[in-house]
Design a protein around this motif. Structure first.
Motif, PDB file in Angstrom:
ATOM      1  N   ILE A  42       0.826  -1.211   0.000  1.00 34.35           N
ATOM      2  CA  ILE A  42       0.000   0.000   0.000  1.00 34.35           C
ATOM      3  C   ILE A  42       0.862   1.263   0.000  1.00 34.35           C
ATOM      4  N   ASN A 143     -10.340   3.943   3.839  1.00 31.97           N
ATOM      5  CA  ASN A 143      -9.215   4.423   3.061  1.00 31.97           C
ATOM      6  C   ASN A 143      -8.081   3.420   3.114  1.00 31.97           C
ATOM      7  N   LYS A 144      -7.485   3.109   1.967  1.00 31.90           N
ATOM      8  CA  LYS A 144      -6.456   2.088   1.934  1.00 31.90           C
ATOM      9  C   LYS A 144      -5.187   2.531   2.650  1.00 31.90           C
ATOM     10  N   TYR A 145      -4.892   3.827   2.630  1.00 36.65           N
ATOM     11  CA  TYR A 145      -3.679   4.284   3.299  1.00 36.65           C
ATOM     12  C   TYR A 145      -3.799   4.165   4.818  1.00 36.65           C
ATOM     13  N   ALA A 147      -5.690   2.002   6.217  1.00 41.16           N
ATOM     14  CA  ALA A 147      -5.620   0.562   6.454  1.00 41.16           C
ATOM     15  C   ALA A 147      -4.171   0.091   6.508  1.00 41.16           C
TER      16      ALA A 147
END
Length: 229
Positions: A42, A143-145, A147
């Motif tokens: 990520i 939100n992937k960031y 995560a």
């Protein structure tokens, strides 16, 4: 301890529950490796991620060495090598979880958005406090960031547990190694036997006295014998 390792006198004896600690260390290393790899996918490559990936991989290699040396090839076992590997684990896991915790603390307070939210946000106030619309900021939970930060934080916590387990096994191994060396020193110490020489001394004295008496008798005989012309 396996039968193969039992024939190797160089094997340092460890309590049975240390095997459970070894299995827990392997399981945690696998989980930390997976979490750190996910966070790296990520966020990209950071020094904390690379160091933790190396430490977790090395822990798995160490386990493989222990398993082979104690089960299949006891001639590969070396107590000083094991001591060095345990010290390696303590130092590297301490460094790994400290780096991951520091990285997590830095990026955990950021806002991660897209579109018109102008990317990352690191400030003591929220974006909407200065006029940014809420809809331009993605929620942290999706939100992937964020995560990725959560994954790194979890890896840091599990790395701290690994550090504690390695410290525990290092302390136990060090004490067992010291006791083994003390027993070996006592076993190799020369045995000094004390022999009672009083009998020999008395025998020697008696023999000397008999010789003296015999010499006196011979001299007396010589004096009393008539002189033949």
């Amino acid at each position: 301890m396996s039968q193969a390792a039992a024939h190797n006198t160089d094997v340092v004896p460890m309590p049975r529950w240390s095997s459970a600690i070894g299995c827990a260390r392997v399981a945690l290393a696998v989980v930390v490796l997976a979490l750190t790899a996910a966070a790296t996918s990520i966020w990209g490559n950071y020094d904390a991620f690379g160091f933790t990936l190396f430490t977790a991989s090395a822990s798995l290699i160490i386990f493989v060495y222990y398993f082979i040396a104690l089960s299949c090839q006891p001639n590969l076992y070396n107590r000083w090598a094991v001591l060095g590997l345990e010290m390696f684990g303590v130092i590297f896991w301490l460094t790994s979880f400290a780096l991951m915790a520091q990285w997590t603390s830095v990026y955990n307070g950021w806002w991660y958005g897209n579109g018109n939210s102008r990317g990352f946000w690191n400030a003591p106030y929220r974006p909407e406090d200065i006029g940014f619309a809420k809809r331009t900021v993605v929620k942290r939970s999706v939100n992937k960031y964020h995560a990725g930060v959560a994954l790194a934080g979890t890896a840091a916590g599990l790395g701290a547990v690994e550090f504690v387990l390695y410290t525990l096994t290092l302390a136990i191994f060090g004490m067992s190694l010291r006791q083994q060396r003390i027993r070996a020193t006592h076993a190799d110490a020369p045995v000094v036997s004390v022999t009672d020489t009083s009998t020999d001394v008395e025998a020697g004295t008696t023999a000397t006295e008999d010789k003296t008496l015999n010499d006196g008798t011979d001299e007396a005989k010589t004096e009393t014998e008539p002189v033949t012309v």
